[in-house]
Write a protein that holds these residues in place. Sequence first.
Motif, PDB file in Angstrom:
ATOM      1  N   GLU A   1       0.814  -1.209   0.000  1.00  0.00           N
ATOM      2  CA  GLU A   1       0.000   0.000   0.000  1.00  0.00           C
ATOM      3  C   GLU A   1       0.851   1.264   0.000  1.00  0.00           C
ATOM      4  OE1 GLU A   1      -2.629  -0.240   3.297  1.00  0.00           O
ATOM      5  OE2 GLU A   1      -3.684  -2.024   2.547  1.00  0.00           O
ATOM      6  N   ARG A   2       2.063   1.188   0.525  1.00  0.00           N
ATOM      7  CA  ARG A   2       2.909   2.376   0.621  1.00  0.00           C
ATOM      8  C   ARG A   2       3.724   2.623  -0.640  1.00  0.00           C
ATOM      9  NH1 ARG A   2       6.173   1.752   6.110  1.00  0.00           N
ATOM     10  NH2 ARG A   2       6.482  -0.339   5.220  1.00  0.00           N
ATOM     11  N   ASN A   3       4.098   1.558  -1.326  1.00  0.00           N
ATOM     12  CA  ASN A   3       4.918   1.691  -2.527  1.00  0.00           C
ATOM     13  C   ASN A   3       4.383   0.727  -3.578  1.00  0.00           C
ATOM     14  OD1 ASN A   3       6.830   1.805  -4.527  1.00  0.00           O
ATOM     15  ND2 ASN A   3       8.600   1.508  -3.190  1.00  0.00           N
ATOM     16  N   LEU A   4       3.662   1.261  -4.560  1.00  0.00           N
ATOM     17  CA  LEU A   4       3.013   0.407  -5.551  1.00  0.00           C
ATOM     18  C   LEU A   4       3.998  -0.364  -6.409  1.00  0.00           C
ATOM     19  CD1 LEU A   4       0.090   2.690  -6.806  1.00  0.00           C
ATOM     20  CD2 LEU A   4       0.083   1.000  -4.964  1.00  0.00           C
ATOM     21  N   SER A   5       5.253   0.071  -6.440  1.00  0.00           N
ATOM     22  CA  SER A   5       6.266  -0.626  -7.229  1.00  0.00           C
ATOM     23  C   SER A   5       6.978  -1.716  -6.453  1.00  0.00           C
ATOM     24  CB  SER A   5       7.299   0.384  -7.757  1.00  0.00           C
ATOM     25  OG  SER A   5       6.684   1.314  -8.623  1.00  0.00           O
ATOM     26  N   ARG A   6       6.729  -1.808  -5.148  1.00  0.00           N
ATOM     27  CA  ARG A   6       7.351  -2.839  -4.320  1.00  0.00           C
ATOM     28  C   ARG A   6       6.742  -4.198  -4.654  1.00  0.00           C
ATOM     29  NH1 ARG A   6       9.690  -2.190   0.659  1.00  0.00           N
ATOM     30  NH2 ARG A   6      10.460  -0.267  -0.265  1.00  0.00           N
ATOM     31  N   PRO A   7       7.552  -5.261  -4.737  1.00  0.00           N
ATOM     32  CA  PRO A   7       6.989  -6.583  -5.050  1.00  0.00           C
ATOM     33  C   PRO A   7       5.866  -6.972  -4.091  1.00  0.00           C
ATOM     34  CG  PRO A   7       9.376  -6.650  -5.158  1.00  0.00           C
ATOM     35  CD  PRO A   7       9.015  -5.303  -4.599  1.00  0.00           C
ATOM     36  N   SER A   8       4.787  -7.509  -4.647  1.00  0.00           N
ATOM     37  CA  SER A   8       3.655  -7.950  -3.838  1.00  0.00           C
ATOM     38  C   SER A   8       3.975  -9.268  -3.147  1.00  0.00           C
ATOM     39  CB  SER A   8       2.414  -8.132  -4.718  1.00  0.00           C
ATOM     40  OG  SER A   8       2.047  -6.928  -5.351  1.00  0.00           O
ATOM     41  N   GLY A   9       3.335  -9.495  -2.001  1.00  0.00           N
ATOM     42  CA  GLY A   9       3.436 -10.797  -1.356  1.00  0.00           C
ATOM     43  C   GLY A   9       2.760 -11.853  -2.204  1.00  0.00           C
ATOM     44  N   LEU A  10       3.270 -13.083  -2.161  1.00  0.00           N
ATOM     45  CA  LEU A  10       2.748 -14.109  -3.066  1.00  0.00           C
ATOM     46  C   LEU A  10       1.314 -14.513  -2.746  1.00  0.00           C
ATOM     47  CD1 LEU A  10       5.816 -16.414  -3.723  1.00  0.00           C
ATOM     48  CD2 LEU A  10       5.128 -14.311  -4.833  1.00  0.00           C
ATOM     49  N   MET A  11       0.870 -14.311  -1.499  1.00  0.00           N
ATOM     50  CA  MET A  11      -0.534 -14.551  -1.151  1.00  0.00           C
ATOM     51  C   MET A  11      -0.947 -13.497  -0.137  1.00  0.00           C
ATOM     52  SD  MET A  11      -0.527 -18.740  -0.837  1.00  0.00           S
ATOM     53  CE  MET A  11      -2.265 -18.900  -0.471  1.00  0.00           C
TER      54      MET A  11
ATOM     55  N   GLN B   1       5.571 -13.141   7.272  1.00  0.00           N
ATOM     56  CA  GLN B   1       5.254 -13.274   8.699  1.00  0.00           C
ATOM     57  C   GLN B   1       4.069 -14.203   8.914  1.00  0.00           C
ATOM     58  OE1 GLN B   1       7.173 -11.598  10.838  1.00  0.00           O
ATOM     59  NE2 GLN B   1       6.155 -12.018  12.782  1.00  0.00           N
ATOM     60  N   VAL B   2       3.008 -14.019   8.126  1.00  0.00           N
ATOM     61  CA  VAL B   2       1.815 -14.849   8.296  1.00  0.00           C
ATOM     62  C   VAL B   2       2.119 -16.298   7.925  1.00  0.00           C
ATOM     63  CG1 VAL B   2      -0.540 -15.241   7.493  1.00  0.00           C
ATOM     64  CG2 VAL B   2       0.247 -12.915   7.939  1.00  0.00           C
ATOM     65  N   MET B   3       2.861 -16.503   6.848  1.00  0.00           N
ATOM     66  CA  MET B   3       3.206 -17.859   6.438  1.00  0.00           C
ATOM     67  C   MET B   3       3.979 -18.582   7.542  1.00  0.00           C
ATOM     68  SD  MET B   3       5.924 -19.815   5.026  1.00  0.00           S
ATOM     69  CE  MET B   3       6.966 -18.750   4.042  1.00  0.00           C
ATOM     70  N   LEU B   4       4.956 -17.928   8.146  1.00  0.00           N
ATOM     71  CA  LEU B   4       5.721 -18.551   9.225  1.00  0.00           C
ATOM     72  C   LEU B   4       4.847 -18.809  10.446  1.00  0.00           C
ATOM     73  CD1 LEU B   4       9.048 -16.534   8.910  1.00  0.00           C
ATOM     74  CD2 LEU B   4       8.667 -18.922   8.287  1.00  0.00           C
ATOM     75  N   ASN B   5       3.898 -17.918  10.724  1.00  0.00           N
ATOM     76  CA  ASN B   5       2.995 -18.124  11.861  1.00  0.00           C
ATOM     77  C   ASN B   5       2.101 -19.340  11.644  1.00  0.00           C
ATOM     78  OD1 ASN B   5       3.968 -15.967  13.344  1.00  0.00           O
ATOM     79  ND2 ASN B   5       2.419 -14.523  12.600  1.00  0.00           N
ATOM     80  N   ILE B   6       1.711 -19.593  10.392  1.00  0.00           N
ATOM     81  CA  ILE B   6       0.907 -20.784  10.106  1.00  0.00           C
ATOM     82  C   ILE B   6       1.694 -22.035  10.470  1.00  0.00           C
ATOM     83  CG2 ILE B   6      -0.055 -22.166   8.217  1.00  0.00           C
ATOM     84  CD1 ILE B   6      -0.904 -19.561   6.886  1.00  0.00           C
ATOM     85  N   PHE B   7       2.960 -22.078  10.101  1.00  0.00           N
ATOM     86  CA  PHE B   7       3.774 -23.242  10.430  1.00  0.00           C
ATOM     87  C   PHE B   7       3.956 -23.405  11.937  1.00  0.00           C
ATOM     88  CE2 PHE B   7       5.782 -22.630   6.051  1.00  0.00           C
ATOM     89  CZ  PHE B   7       5.085 -23.687   5.503  1.00  0.00           C
ATOM     90  N   ARG B   8       3.948 -22.307  12.674  1.00  0.00           N
ATOM     91  CA  ARG B   8       4.168 -22.361  14.117  1.00  0.00           C
ATOM     92  C   ARG B   8       2.901 -22.704  14.893  1.00  0.00           C
ATOM     93  NH1 ARG B   8       8.565 -19.520  16.200  1.00  0.00           N
ATOM     94  NH2 ARG B   8       7.288 -18.684  17.880  1.00  0.00           N
TER      95      ARG B   8
END
Length: 644
Positions: A435-445, A506-513
């Motif tokens: 949301e802050r930088n439209l050119s920044r790579p998006s998260g994969l999900m 962060q969310v992906m790692l939290n799912i594994f934990r």
Amino acid sequence: MPTPAPSSASSSLPLVIAGPLLRRLESDRLVLWLVGSEPLALRLALQPEGEVERSVTLAGESCHQLRLGTSAWLHLIDVQLDGALPVDHLIEYDLLIQQDGSEQRIADWAPHLIHDGAHRPAFVVRSRYDDLLHGSCRKPHHPSPDGLVVVDSLIQDARHTPERWPAALLMTGDQVYADDVAGPMLVAIHALIRRLGLYGECLEGATVANSDELMEHTATYYQREQLLPAFKSNEALRERFFGGVEKPVFTTSNAHNHLVTLSEVLAMYLLVWSPVPWTLIELKAPPLDDGMAQRYAREAACIEAFRQGLPNVARALAHLQSLMIFDDHDITDDWNLSARWEETAYGHPFSRRIVGNALLGYLLCQAWGNAPDACVTSLHTVEKLLGSGESGQLDCALHDGVVDELLQRGDWGYVIPSEPALVVLDTRTRRWRSERNLSRPSGLMDWEALTDLQQQILGHRSVIIVSPAPMFGVKLIETVQRVFSWAGLSLLVDAENWMAHRGAAQVMLNIFRHTRTPGNYVVLSGDVHYSFAYEVHVRGREEGPKIWQITSSGVKNEFPRRLLDLFDRLNRWLYSPHSPLNWFTKRRRVRVQPWLPSRSRSGERLWNGSGIGRVRLDVEGRPARVEQINADGSPPVTFAPERN
């Protein structure tokens, strides 16, 4: 003007152009894909070992027929069986074509699909997904052997031992390269379009008005980037749609022959999955300057070698179920890389159509076979579109409507209720946009997609996750990508990895934990053009979960060898398991233990070579054997933990 009908009558064409491909096999349901030169009356014969032959007439809902052109009909076969087939047993089958009071067997119309000593193809419905083949990135003109040819040999060797039959072939991305097409392949595509009379289309916002003008344009071979939006010399289009500002849409450096129309996309699928279309056409090199002519000749040699292996590939796909998911090259390089990319690409009618056509081809040739029930609504609208093509050209407004619907579809992922459960992720269309930088790579999900993932894996003891891009990749390469992203140059380095976006990682790692999620995860990936295996441990938890990242890439593609050797060596020095640099990465809450390839000479962790991956799991869903089967015929490479 609409594309003219082929000069030869359809009766002079073979009845089957491509297929059958076994797509999804269950004990009470069989899903197959086939393209014929006319609508076919079909009967499916099933012969489980030691049982009486069964017969199923394919009509109505069990065989949906879509007309793609004057002499091309897509047959989507979905058979609900009255009685379940035995699992872990060899089941021979035949697809009989009924015509003029007689029947033609596969041995009659496609003898190349039958192994020596057999009378018809066969398959095995496995009770467990404990033996899987997987791979990605199959580029026809790459100068390496085709890993799918190896699959045919594996199946032939397992013919009399069904327990050794793999449960599935997982194609984890880049099954076709719509954005990187060799000159001879594009010539073949255009010849096949004309031979089969595949439907044409209008092209809004382009320097050509329709698909016929595109094929005849002087820039159609090796210069198509001049026709694409935002190309430097295309000032008229830039001024009209972007106010004169250069904006990247098609970012690949190999866009010289980028596929544009739906007919080009469909012809590409036929040519990479079947040897039959190649027998229907004659390749004639177009007028080219000396430099392009030399390139054409080099690519022609690679394409000829690729074509020679297609009978084996088609035979493999007729014996083993294949489950697929797109990555970027199935559509276009850097597809949905960032919010800025999406804003630019979907705001231009020509680039929107190009992306939409590739996605429509994916729906018909890949997605439907994975999850037919999820594609019913989309197929209804596509059927209306194809029904408008009888004049030779698809209705433009209907075409735009179908593209709009496909681009708005929320999720192309799916779950196979196997044991272990197989969860296939869509990491391209449900992205976590910055949301802050439209050119920044998006998260994969995005958050919602990751929440859905967590719900899908709850209650399972073990799970297999297909993520086209590795969840745990090479840290040095990810660091390089991160540096380039900070500099605003993410397009130069394909900065698409799970750790490139803080929220998604962060969310992906939290799912594994999470304590209620499975104890064993096997993550199968491709994308990167080299192969590796990691064992991942979550810090701070004495008992589980255990994660294995297993990557096989490419099927027919490789990383620049010297550059990969350099990255491998530097990564071992900078990010060894005890290196303090690990604490500055987003993966500091996990410990990654590389498994070494058996042919490692000096501690290399990465294997570079075209082929197919194979992973076998124990009863707990943990990897018992991980190997990369090389397409060049050299001994397989096994991955195992480093011995201390």
